[in-house]
Design an enzyme around this catalytic site. Structure first.
Site, mmCIF file in Angstrom:
data_model
loop_
_atom_site.group_PDB
_atom_site.id
_atom_site.type_symbol
_atom_site.label_atom_id
_atom_site.label_comp_id
_atom_site.label_asym_id
_atom_site.label_seq_id
_atom_site.Cartn_x
_atom_site.Cartn_y
_atom_site.Cartn_z
ATOM 1 N N HIS A 12 1.011 -1.225 -0.078
ATOM 2 C CA HIS A 12 0.041 0.082 -0.047
ATOM 3 C C HIS A 12 0.860 1.089 0.057
ATOM 4 O O HIS A 12 1.982 1.121 0.398
ATOM 5 C CB HIS A 12 -1.004 0.021 1.250
ATOM 6 C CG HIS A 12 -0.059 0.174 2.511
ATOM 7 N ND1 HIS A 12 -0.183 -0.840 3.632
ATOM 8 C CD2 HIS A 12 1.056 1.217 2.857
ATOM 9 C CE1 HIS A 12 0.577 -0.082 4.463
ATOM 10 N NE2 HIS A 12 1.262 0.739 4.146
ATOM 11 N N HIS A 59 -2.145 4.005 10.151
ATOM 12 C CA HIS A 59 -0.811 4.862 10.256
ATOM 13 C C HIS A 59 -1.324 6.140 11.018
ATOM 14 O O HIS A 59 -1.232 7.268 10.567
ATOM 15 C CB HIS A 59 -0.183 5.339 8.849
ATOM 16 C CG HIS A 59 -0.212 4.169 8.072
ATOM 17 N ND1 HIS A 59 -0.890 3.317 7.304
ATOM 18 C CD2 HIS A 59 1.213 3.747 7.548
ATOM 19 C CE1 HIS A 59 -0.401 2.569 6.513
ATOM 20 N NE2 HIS A 59 0.814 2.723 6.629
ATOM 21 N N HIS A 193 11.194 -0.435 2.409
ATOM 22 C CA HIS A 193 10.913 0.863 2.493
ATOM 23 C C HIS A 193 11.349 1.426 3.752
ATOM 24 O O HIS A 193 11.246 0.916 4.711
ATOM 25 C CB HIS A 193 9.579 1.458 1.918
ATOM 26 C CG HIS A 193 8.494 1.049 2.620
ATOM 27 N ND1 HIS A 193 7.941 0.059 2.824
ATOM 28 C CD2 HIS A 193 7.356 2.010 3.174
ATOM 29 C CE1 HIS A 193 6.730 0.147 3.548
ATOM 30 N NE2 HIS A 193 6.538 1.132 3.729
ATOM 31 N N GLU A 240 6.341 -3.763 7.882
ATOM 32 C CA GLU A 240 4.949 -3.972 7.618
ATOM 33 C C GLU A 240 4.731 -5.418 6.925
ATOM 34 O O GLU A 240 3.785 -5.885 7.041
ATOM 35 C CB GLU A 240 4.502 -2.985 6.446
ATOM 36 C CG GLU A 240 4.415 -1.603 7.067
ATOM 37 C CD GLU A 240 3.801 -0.466 5.966
ATOM 38 O OE1 GLU A 240 3.196 0.503 6.403
ATOM 39 O OE2 GLU A 240 3.952 -0.934 4.950
HETATM 40 C C1 DHB Z 1 4.727 5.561 1.729
HETATM 41 C C2 DHB Z 1 4.778 4.191 2.018
HETATM 42 C C3 DHB Z 1 3.870 3.633 3.113
HETATM 43 O O1 DHB Z 1 3.912 2.288 3.496
HETATM 44 C C4 DHB Z 1 3.114 4.466 3.919
HETATM 45 O O2 DHB Z 1 2.598 4.002 4.991
HETATM 46 C C5 DHB Z 1 3.462 5.928 3.715
HETATM 47 C C6 DHB Z 1 4.012 6.227 2.267
HETATM 48 C C7 DHB Z 1 5.675 6.013 0.612
HETATM 49 O O3 DHB Z 1 6.470 4.965 0.040
HETATM 50 O O4 DHB Z 1 5.673 7.063 0.270
HETATM 51 FE FE FE Z 2 2.545 2.108 5.320
#
Ligand code: DHB
Ligand code: FE
Length: 280
Positions: A12, A59, A193, A240
């Site tokens: 996501h 979040h 990420h 995550e």
């Molecule tokens: C991004 C990724 C995420 O999992 C999130 O919750 C918020 C932002 C991103 O890559 O910008």
């Molecule tokens: Fe996220």
């Protein structure tokens, strides 16, 4: 009886939701990402699930540092899209399945996994972006959705092993619901990420692809990967991925691979997407 017919796994990212909502999916940056979901949209249109049990993370939208449930099951009739700072996404409300959710809460809690029961909760991009990726932009979501929120934002999140075992309890719970329902279990979030600190922007393709391989080749071993490995290898938000293990644990051993897709980047994130068929 209710039966789990498939597991769907997808990242996501809020920017994916914005790209869909603002009509940018055909732009050169986004086109390769959305191409990876074309098969999935056809597939799910044929599958017609009655209910999606959707494992995601909030979040700091519905929850905050004031209250941090590790595992929270949404038992409400309806869940509104959350306002994440730019107003709520203009996507349909999520219609729950209170009877199945209450049955799962009872079964899983008596199976010794303590859940928080939530009767009012807005749902953020963690839940609505995966729905948009698979269903596009319908006037109403085509099935019921039970939101299942996992704390992966504030240390300590649950271990991957705990998530995998919880998935097995979820399988027992759904299989004992006395109604003929086609249920899918979705695991969302990830892949590698990191949004913060000196390593912001970290992507690890080798880690991500090994994770995708092990989902089928070595799920039990994958479930034993410790937190530190996720954070070191996949970045602070790579944690995550433990949510995928709940959905994986809910499937029978040896599900059939239907679709696998991997793309970098979407915003700051490596996107992974897998569909596993659970019928034999
Ligand atoms: C991004 C990724 C995420 O999992 C999130 O919750 C918020 C932002 C991103 O890559 O910008
Ligand atoms: Fe996220």
């Amino acid at each position: 009886m209710a039966r789990i017919t498939a597991g769907v796994f997808t990242s996501h990212v809020p920017a994916i939701g914005a790209a869909i909502d603002l009509g940018k999916t055909g732009e050169p940056y986004w086109q390769p990402l959305f191409a990876g979901y074309e098969f999935s949209k056809q597939w799910i249109a044929n599958e017609k699930p009655d209910v999606i049990f959707l494992v995601y993370n909030d979040h700091a939208s519905a929850f905050s540092l004031e209250m941090i449930p590790t595992f929270a099951i949404g038992c409400a009739e309806r869940f509104e899209p959350a306002d994440e700072g730019w107003g709520p996404r203009k996507v349909p409300p999520v219609i729950g399945h209170p009877e199945l959710a209450a049955h799962i809460a009872q079964s899983v809690i008596l199976d010794e996994f303590d859940l928080t029961i939530v009767n009012k909760m807005d749902v953020d991009h963690g839940l609505t972006v995966p729905l948009s990726l698979l269903f596009g932009q319908p006037a109403a979501w085509p099935c019921r959705v039970i939101p299942f929120a996992v704390n992966v934002v504030q240390y300590p999140p649950p271990t991957g092993h705990r998530c995998y075992q919880l998935g097995k309890a979820l399988r027992r719970a759904i299989a004992s619901f006395d109604e003929d329902l086609n249920v899918q279990v979705w695991g969302t979030g990830g892949m590698s990420h990191q949004l913060q600190g000196p390593r912001a922007g970290l992507i690890n393709k080798a880690f991500d692809n090994a994770f995708l391989d092990r989902m089928l080749a070595d799920p039990e071993g994958l479930a034993k990967v410790p937190h530190l490995d996720y954070v070191r290898e996949a970045g602070s938000e790579g944690i995550e991925l433990v949510m995928w293990l709940i959905a994986l644990g809910a499937l029978d051993p040896h599900p059939r691979l239907v679709h696998r897709f991997y793309h970098v980047p979407a915003s700051n994130t490596a996107v992974g997407h897998v569909i596993l068929d659970n019928r034999h």
